[in-house]
Design a protein around this motif. Structure first.
Motif, mmCIF file in Angstrom:
data_model
loop_
_atom_site.group_PDB
_atom_site.id
_atom_site.type_symbol
_atom_site.label_atom_id
_atom_site.label_comp_id
_atom_site.label_asym_id
_atom_site.label_seq_id
_atom_site.Cartn_x
_atom_site.Cartn_y
_atom_site.Cartn_z
ATOM 1 N N MET A 1 36.198 39.265 73.957
ATOM 2 C CA MET A 1 36.486 37.848 73.894
ATOM 3 C C MET A 1 35.344 37.175 73.140
ATOM 4 O O MET A 1 34.178 37.435 73.412
ATOM 5 C CB MET A 1 36.600 37.284 75.321
ATOM 6 C CG MET A 1 36.742 35.787 75.380
ATOM 7 S SD MET A 1 36.691 35.090 77.066
ATOM 8 C CE MET A 1 38.096 35.854 77.821
ATOM 9 N N ASP A 2 35.692 36.329 72.226
ATOM 10 C CA ASP A 2 34.677 35.557 71.518
ATOM 11 C C ASP A 2 34.296 34.350 72.361
ATOM 12 O O ASP A 2 35.133 33.512 72.681
ATOM 13 C CB ASP A 2 35.212 35.083 70.166
ATOM 14 C CG ASP A 2 35.338 36.220 69.167
ATOM 15 O OD1 ASP A 2 34.513 37.143 69.226
ATOM 16 O OD2 ASP A 2 36.261 36.176 68.337
ATOM 17 N N VAL A 3 33.036 34.291 72.712
ATOM 18 C CA VAL A 3 32.536 33.193 73.536
ATOM 19 C C VAL A 3 31.838 32.189 72.619
ATOM 20 O O VAL A 3 30.863 32.544 71.958
ATOM 21 C CB VAL A 3 31.567 33.703 74.618
ATOM 22 C CG1 VAL A 3 31.042 32.563 75.448
ATOM 23 C CG2 VAL A 3 32.246 34.748 75.491
ATOM 24 N N PRO A 4 32.324 30.959 72.578
ATOM 25 C CA PRO A 4 31.671 29.949 71.746
ATOM 26 C C PRO A 4 30.213 29.748 72.155
ATOM 27 O O PRO A 4 29.868 29.823 73.332
ATOM 28 C CB PRO A 4 32.489 28.678 72.010
ATOM 29 C CG PRO A 4 33.807 29.168 72.495
ATOM 30 C CD PRO A 4 33.512 30.430 73.244
ATOM 31 N N ARG A 5 29.373 29.505 71.166
ATOM 32 C CA ARG A 5 27.936 29.336 71.412
ATOM 33 C C ARG A 5 27.629 28.276 72.458
ATOM 34 O O ARG A 5 26.707 28.417 73.237
ATOM 35 C CB ARG A 5 27.222 28.976 70.125
ATOM 36 C CG ARG A 5 27.035 30.104 69.197
ATOM 37 C CD ARG A 5 26.225 29.671 68.013
ATOM 38 N NE ARG A 5 26.039 30.780 67.106
ATOM 39 C CZ ARG A 5 25.239 30.745 66.081
ATOM 40 N NH1 ARG A 5 24.557 29.644 65.818
ATOM 41 N NH2 ARG A 5 25.109 31.782 65.306
ATOM 42 N N GLU A 6 28.410 27.202 72.459
ATOM 43 C CA GLU A 6 28.118 26.113 73.397
ATOM 44 C C GLU A 6 28.287 26.544 74.856
ATOM 45 O O GLU A 6 27.734 25.927 75.753
ATOM 46 C CB GLU A 6 28.965 24.868 73.109
ATOM 47 C CG GLU A 6 30.442 25.047 73.313
ATOM 48 C CD GLU A 6 31.227 25.380 72.056
ATOM 49 O OE1 GLU A 6 32.449 25.184 72.077
ATOM 50 O OE2 GLU A 6 30.641 25.857 71.063
ATOM 51 N N TYR A 7 29.034 27.622 75.086
ATOM 52 C CA TYR A 7 29.237 28.094 76.451
ATOM 53 C C TYR A 7 28.197 29.121 76.890
ATOM 54 O O TYR A 7 28.013 29.340 78.086
ATOM 55 C CB TYR A 7 30.633 28.676 76.622
ATOM 56 C CG TYR A 7 31.727 27.652 76.546
ATOM 57 C CD1 TYR A 7 31.598 26.412 77.159
ATOM 58 C CD2 TYR A 7 32.903 27.929 75.870
ATOM 59 C CE1 TYR A 7 32.609 25.476 77.090
ATOM 60 C CE2 TYR A 7 33.928 26.991 75.800
ATOM 61 C CZ TYR A 7 33.771 25.771 76.410
ATOM 62 O OH TYR A 7 34.786 24.843 76.352
ATOM 63 N N PHE A 75 34.274 29.444 85.804
ATOM 64 C CA PHE A 75 33.929 28.888 84.505
ATOM 65 C C PHE A 75 34.782 29.506 83.402
ATOM 66 O O PHE A 75 35.305 28.812 82.527
ATOM 67 C CB PHE A 75 32.448 29.093 84.204
ATOM 68 C CG PHE A 75 32.031 28.543 82.876
ATOM 69 C CD1 PHE A 75 31.648 27.216 82.768
ATOM 70 C CD2 PHE A 75 32.035 29.331 81.741
ATOM 71 C CE1 PHE A 75 31.283 26.679 81.542
ATOM 72 C CE2 PHE A 75 31.675 28.815 80.513
ATOM 73 C CZ PHE A 75 31.300 27.477 80.407
ATOM 74 N N VAL A 76 34.927 30.818 83.443
ATOM 75 C CA VAL A 76 35.729 31.519 82.433
ATOM 76 C C VAL A 76 37.182 31.032 82.487
ATOM 77 O O VAL A 76 37.782 30.747 81.447
ATOM 78 C CB VAL A 76 35.653 33.042 82.632
ATOM 79 C CG1 VAL A 76 36.661 33.767 81.745
ATOM 80 C CG2 VAL A 76 34.242 33.536 82.337
ATOM 81 N N ALA A 77 37.733 30.927 83.677
ATOM 82 C CA ALA A 77 39.128 30.484 83.807
ATOM 83 C C ALA A 77 39.316 29.068 83.268
ATOM 84 O O ALA A 77 40.328 28.770 82.622
ATOM 85 C CB ALA A 77 39.562 30.545 85.268
ATOM 86 N N LYS A 78 38.369 28.213 83.511
ATOM 87 C CA LYS A 78 38.497 26.815 83.091
ATOM 88 C C LYS A 78 38.182 26.593 81.607
ATOM 89 O O LYS A 78 38.686 25.656 81.015
ATOM 90 C CB LYS A 78 37.559 25.927 83.923
ATOM 91 C CG LYS A 78 37.965 25.806 85.365
ATOM 92 C CD LYS A 78 39.289 25.059 85.489
ATOM 93 C CE LYS A 78 39.620 24.771 86.928
ATOM 94 N NZ LYS A 78 40.890 24.070 87.081
ATOM 95 N N ASN A 79 37.361 27.466 81.025
ATOM 96 C CA ASN A 79 36.897 27.202 79.664
ATOM 97 C C ASN A 79 37.251 28.238 78.605
ATOM 98 O O ASN A 79 37.234 27.918 77.427
ATOM 99 C CB ASN A 79 35.368 27.036 79.681
ATOM 100 C CG ASN A 79 34.953 25.853 80.515
ATOM 101 O OD1 ASN A 79 35.100 24.716 80.099
ATOM 102 N ND2 ASN A 79 34.457 26.122 81.715
ATOM 103 N N LEU A 80 37.542 29.460 79.000
ATOM 104 C CA LEU A 80 37.730 30.530 78.006
ATOM 105 C C LEU A 80 39.104 31.181 78.027
ATOM 106 O O LEU A 80 39.388 32.002 77.166
ATOM 107 C CB LEU A 80 36.645 31.581 78.180
ATOM 108 C CG LEU A 80 35.214 31.095 78.014
ATOM 109 C CD1 LEU A 80 34.231 32.206 78.349
ATOM 110 C CD2 LEU A 80 34.993 30.578 76.611
ATOM 111 N N GLU A 81 39.912 30.893 78.995
ATOM 112 C CA GLU A 81 41.221 31.558 79.057
ATOM 113 C C GLU A 81 42.303 30.659 78.507
ATOM 114 O O GLU A 81 42.256 29.479 78.534
ATOM 115 C CB GLU A 81 41.552 31.967 80.487
ATOM 116 C CG GLU A 81 40.651 33.042 80.973
ATOM 117 C CD GLU A 81 41.012 33.575 82.354
ATOM 118 O OE1 GLU A 81 40.753 34.742 82.552
ATOM 119 O OE2 GLU A 81 41.530 32.847 83.186
#
Length: 81
Positions: A1-7, A75-81
């Motif tokens: 998964m690509d995680v944006p830098r801001e996260y 956090f992952v569920a709210k911001n990355l999924e």
């Protein structure tokens, strides 16, 4: 998964503030290995969909199911999924 830098900074702060007996396998695997959970719109909790929820330190029974209280998973569920 690509995680944006801001996260990344937020994720590292969450990790600093908690302990995980699985050594943050979800994060170190770039979230390739992450537990099954569903966002039901609750604050701070997810519905746990793991086969063995009792084996996780962050799951707890509620009614006929289990919920997840892992801050990183939330956090992952709210911001990355």
């Amino acid at each position: 998964m690509d995680v944006p830098r801001e996260y990344i900074k937020q994720i590292k702060q969450i990790i600093r503030d908690m302990s995980c007996r699985k050594d943050f396998k979800c994060y170190t695997s770039n979230f390739e290995y992450i537990c099954k959970a569903k966002d039901l719109g609750m604050e701070n909790f997810l519905e746990c969909h793991e086969k063995e929820p009792k084996s996780c330190d962050f799951s707890f029974p509620f009614g006929k199911g289990f919920f997840c209280k892992c801050p990183l998973r939330y956090f992952v569920a709210k911001n990355l999924e």
